[in-house]
Design an enzyme around this catalytic site. Structure first.
Site, PDB file in Angstrom:
ATOM      1  N   SER A  74       4.607   2.672   3.585  1.00 50.92           N
ATOM      2  CA  SER A  74       5.673   1.750   3.928  1.00 50.92           C
ATOM      3  C   SER A  74       6.364   2.226   5.216  1.00 50.92           C
ATOM      4  O   SER A  74       5.725   2.379   6.249  1.00 50.92           O
ATOM      5  CB  SER A  74       6.648   1.625   2.753  1.00 50.92           C
ATOM      6  OG  SER A  74       7.585   0.599   2.954  1.00 50.92           O
ATOM      7  N   ASP A 329      -0.054  -7.170  -0.145  1.00 49.88           N
ATOM      8  CA  ASP A 329       1.256  -6.635   0.242  1.00 49.88           C
ATOM      9  C   ASP A 329       2.147  -7.815   0.638  1.00 49.88           C
ATOM     10  O   ASP A 329       1.834  -8.544   1.579  1.00 49.88           O
ATOM     11  CB  ASP A 329       1.095  -5.678   1.423  1.00 49.88           C
ATOM     12  CG  ASP A 329       2.370  -4.936   1.783  1.00 49.88           C
ATOM     13  OD1 ASP A 329       3.461  -5.515   1.607  1.00 49.88           O
ATOM     14  OD2 ASP A 329       2.277  -3.792   2.244  1.00 49.88           O
ATOM     15  N   HIS A 366       2.524  -3.856  -2.438  1.00 48.97           N
ATOM     16  CA  HIS A 366       3.058  -2.928  -1.446  1.00 48.97           C
ATOM     17  C   HIS A 366       2.932  -1.489  -1.936  1.00 48.97           C
ATOM     18  O   HIS A 366       3.673  -1.053  -2.816  1.00 48.97           O
ATOM     19  CB  HIS A 366       4.522  -3.254  -1.155  1.00 48.97           C
ATOM     20  CG  HIS A 366       5.102  -2.459  -0.033  1.00 48.97           C
ATOM     21  ND1 HIS A 366       4.551  -2.431   1.225  1.00 48.97           N
ATOM     22  CD2 HIS A 366       6.179  -1.630   0.021  1.00 48.97           C
ATOM     23  CE1 HIS A 366       5.264  -1.647   1.999  1.00 48.97           C
ATOM     24  NE2 HIS A 366       6.243  -1.145   1.293  1.00 48.97           N
TER      25      HIS A 366
END
Length: 414
Positions: A74, A329, A366
């Site tokens: 991330s 994601d 994600h």
């Protein structure tokens, strides 16, 4: 890595969410009002922090480490690529998962997606209630969407297994006709999706743009993971209210305070944040991620983006990068990562795979989760590449606890 004998460092980019929290300036995003703190968050904190760790290592062990590795997902993935671009000799190997390489643009896309989803809500004047965003799609609705996507694209990779392996061929021309078959012909029912819902998903898939049609961020690929909680917690929130939409409660203050110049105070409550995103103007407001002022000599794009294709010094240093990215994601689109990789590959004459490899993870949300084989060891592969010059042709991945496919394994391919 700590248990395997590595010296390990992690850092907070110079601020703490509990201590550095000012409600009237975006809460945890209040550091965005300070140009130095904003730059530290973007990546300027990485080099001095790593150099401090290296000094400690040399003092303790009497020598510098033979190899240095960075791993993150991330924002952490963004930091890995930031290092490769701006501090290219600091690390030998970088493992970046679902990297937010275009964070300011992504924050604009969060506003875009929120506006599209909110268009499905009924309001008796003023902004609709933030809690209602979770009602834009029910779990049953998203299950139907996933069913339609799988019907359109599951077999494109030669195997009907609940995974869209050939996601790059899963186009709207294939998907939308299947979703149309699942669309209600009359009033909305639990066993069909509304035409307006399909249109919203199409606009999210196509991506944010301004009134002239200029893209502001890449769109999101059609994938089976659109049905799961990993998608919902970002886009809509969970229906029971346990997890509100992260695109709003994190995305709004980040967009207002960290990525907009000069920064804006978006209010103090989730409803304030929701109202701010609904009022965001993609013609007027989006260009402000590139603006500078006397107080902010650098734009947020300059401070935070890790979008450059120039990796020449990192490559000459012998550096290697492994990137993995979930196709489902819901916040950092794999399309953006692949567009960046295409630019890198073009810059280096079609030979970027000699030092950078990108592994899409179909179905993964994600960093983890979704209908995917989302557990794999990128670190060992990276070390083998850096230290033994053995480039990874695949990463063997498996399903996690609670998967509908216990013990399934699949190769992830670059």
């Amino acid at each position: 890595p700590l248990s395997e004998g590595y010296a390990v460092l992690s850092e907070d980019a110079g601020h703490d969410n509990a201590t550095n929290n000012v409600p009237e300036k975006g809460g945890m995003a209040a550091f965005g009002f300070d140009p130095i703190a904003r730059a530290n968050y973007g990546g300027r904190s990485l080099k001095p922090t790593a150099e401090a760790a290296l000094a400690l290592i040399k003092a303790f062990y009497g020598s510098m480490p033979e190899h240095r590795y960075f791993a993150g997902c991330s924002k952490g993935g963004q930091e890995g690529l930031y290092l490769a671009q701006r501090n290219p000799t600091l690390f030998d190997g970088i493992l970046a998962t679902d990297p937010g390489i275009s964070l300011p643009r992504l924050a604009i896309a969060e506003a875009w997606d929120t506006q599209q989803l909110a268009s499905l809500l009924r309001s008796a004047g003023g902004s609709p209630p933030f809690a209602a965003l979770a009602d834009s799609f029910s779990d049953a609705d998203l299950a139907l969407v996933s069913k339609g996507i799988l019907k359109a694209c599951d077999e494109d990779d030669g195997l009907a297994d609940g995974i869209v392996g050939a996601f790059n061929t899963c186009t709207s021309e294939k998907v939308l006709p299947e979703l149309d078959k699942l669309t209600c012909t009359g009033a909305k029912q639990t066993d069909c999706i509304a035409k307006a819902q399909v249109e919203v998903l199409r606009r999210i898939h196509d991506g944010a743009h301004n009134s002239k049609g200029v893209p502001l961020y890449t769109g999101f690929p059609w994938d089976a993971g659109w049905l799961g909680p990993g998608w919902r917690i970002w886009k809509t929130g969970i229906p029971d209210g346990g997890i509100p939409a992260i695109n709003v409660i994190v995305g709004a203050p980040a967009l207002a305070a960290v990525f907009t110049t000069p920064p804006i105070a978006p209010g103090t409550t989730p409803q304030d944040y929701f109202k701010y995103l609904l009022g965001y103007d993609f013609d007027r407001d989006a260009p402000r991620i590139y603006e500078r002022t006397n107080h902010f000599p650098n734009s947020s794009w300059h401070d935070v983006a890790a979008r450059s294709s120039n990796l020449t010094v990192f490559k000459a240093h012998g550096g290697k990068i492994i990137i993995s990215h979930g196709v489902s994601d819901p916040v950092f689109s794999i399309n953006e990562t692949l567009a960046w990789y295409s630019e890198v590959n073009s810059r280096y004459g079609g030979k970027a795979q000699s030092f950078v490899r990108v592994f899409p993870v179909p179905g993964m949300a994600h960093c983890q989760g979704g209908p995917a084989t989302d557990i794999f060891d990128g670190m060992t592969a990276l070390v083998d590449w850096v230290e033994n010059n053995k480039a990874p042709d695949k990463l063997v991945a498996r399903t996690g606890p609670g998967s509908a496919w216990p013990q399934r394994t699949r190769p992830l391919c670059p």
